[in-house]
Design a protein around this motif. Structure first.
Motif, PDB file in Angstrom:
ATOM      1  N   VAL A  81      12.327  -6.500  -5.159  1.00 61.48           N
ATOM      2  CA  VAL A  81      11.517  -5.920  -4.200  1.00 61.48           C
ATOM      3  C   VAL A  81      10.837  -4.828  -5.094  1.00 61.48           C
ATOM      4  O   VAL A  81      11.700  -4.125  -5.796  1.00 61.48           O
ATOM      5  CB  VAL A  81      12.533  -5.163  -3.236  1.00 61.48           C
ATOM      6  N   ASN A  82       9.654  -4.675  -4.889  1.00 59.98           N
ATOM      7  CA  ASN A  82       8.918  -3.649  -5.384  1.00 59.98           C
ATOM      8  C   ASN A  82       8.951  -2.339  -4.441  1.00 59.98           C
ATOM      9  O   ASN A  82       8.612  -2.480  -3.304  1.00 59.98           O
ATOM     10  CB  ASN A  82       7.320  -4.159  -5.605  1.00 59.98           C
ATOM     11  N   ASN A  83       9.037  -1.095  -5.180  1.00 55.39           N
ATOM     12  CA  ASN A  83       9.071   0.034  -4.434  1.00 55.39           C
ATOM     13  C   ASN A  83       7.849   1.005  -5.145  1.00 55.39           C
ATOM     14  O   ASN A  83       7.671   0.993  -6.331  1.00 55.39           O
ATOM     15  CB  ASN A  83      10.305   0.724  -4.459  1.00 55.39           C
ATOM     16  N   PHE A  84       7.076   1.549  -4.194  1.00 52.65           N
ATOM     17  CA  PHE A  84       5.878   2.430  -4.798  1.00 52.65           C
ATOM     18  C   PHE A  84       5.786   3.344  -3.656  1.00 52.65           C
ATOM     19  O   PHE A  84       5.637   3.120  -2.684  1.00 52.65           O
ATOM     20  CB  PHE A  84       4.576   1.547  -4.795  1.00 52.65           C
ATOM     21  N   GLU A  85       5.833   4.610  -4.269  1.00 57.31           N
ATOM     22  CA  GLU A  85       5.697   5.720  -3.388  1.00 57.31           C
ATOM     23  C   GLU A  85       4.798   6.966  -4.113  1.00 57.31           C
ATOM     24  O   GLU A  85       4.770   6.970  -5.246  1.00 57.31           O
ATOM     25  CB  GLU A  85       6.922   6.718  -3.271  1.00 57.31           C
ATOM     26  N   ALA A 113       8.123   4.650  -8.521  1.00 57.27           N
ATOM     27  CA  ALA A 113       8.009   3.248  -8.531  1.00 57.27           C
ATOM     28  C   ALA A 113       8.845   2.550  -9.281  1.00 57.27           C
ATOM     29  O   ALA A 113       9.515   3.088 -10.358  1.00 57.27           O
ATOM     30  CB  ALA A 113       6.409   3.207  -9.116  1.00 57.27           C
ATOM     31  N   GLY A 114       9.211   1.323  -9.002  1.00 54.60           N
ATOM     32  CA  GLY A 114      10.033   0.314  -9.736  1.00 54.60           C
ATOM     33  C   GLY A 114      10.310  -0.702  -9.057  1.00 54.60           C
ATOM     34  O   GLY A 114       9.550  -1.094  -7.923  1.00 54.60           O
ATOM     35  N   LYS A 115      11.570  -1.367  -9.421  1.00 50.61           N
ATOM     36  CA  LYS A 115      11.962  -2.567  -8.686  1.00 50.61           C
ATOM     37  C   LYS A 115      13.563  -2.582  -8.349  1.00 50.61           C
ATOM     38  O   LYS A 115      14.244  -1.801  -9.131  1.00 50.61           O
ATOM     39  CB  LYS A 115      11.835  -3.761  -9.746  1.00 50.61           C
TER      40      LYS A 115
END
Length: 97
Positions: free
Chosen positions: A51-55, A6-8
């Motif tokens: 942009v937000n990323n979440f996995e 997770a992060g940006k």
């Protein structure tokens, strides 16, 4: 042990929508893979170039298996900054009692 990535990420605000759309095949492919509990690449509602990323993966093995066959983004957009981290989760529970 489950894994969260997770992060940006930061891109030029004019390229953000194209960046997200170019990653749509990756999100779609990941969500169809065994061991993917969730994956999202989405625009931030406050910062125009963020942009937000979440996995969320069942295991490191599931994440590695996906990365071995993951499609490439369909666009080339320069990432100007990022802060994305992988977290190994040993315990999970509802956030509210």
């Amino acid at each position: 042990m489950s894994v969260i990535v997770a992060g940006k990420l930061y891109v030029d605000p004019q390229d953000r929508d194209r960046f997200i759309e170019g990653h749509h095949p990756i999100v779609e492919a990941a969500r169809g893979r065994p061991g993917c509990l969730d994956l999202s690449i989405s625009p931030d509602p406050i910062e125009p170039g963020r942009v937000n990323n979440f996995e969320h993966w069942e295991s490191q093995e599931a994440l590695d298996a996906f990365r071995a066959v993951a499609p490439r983004p369909s666009v080339s957009v320069a990432i100007t900054g990022d802060q994305v981290l992988k977290h190994e989760i040993s315990h999970t529970e509802p956030p509210f009692d």
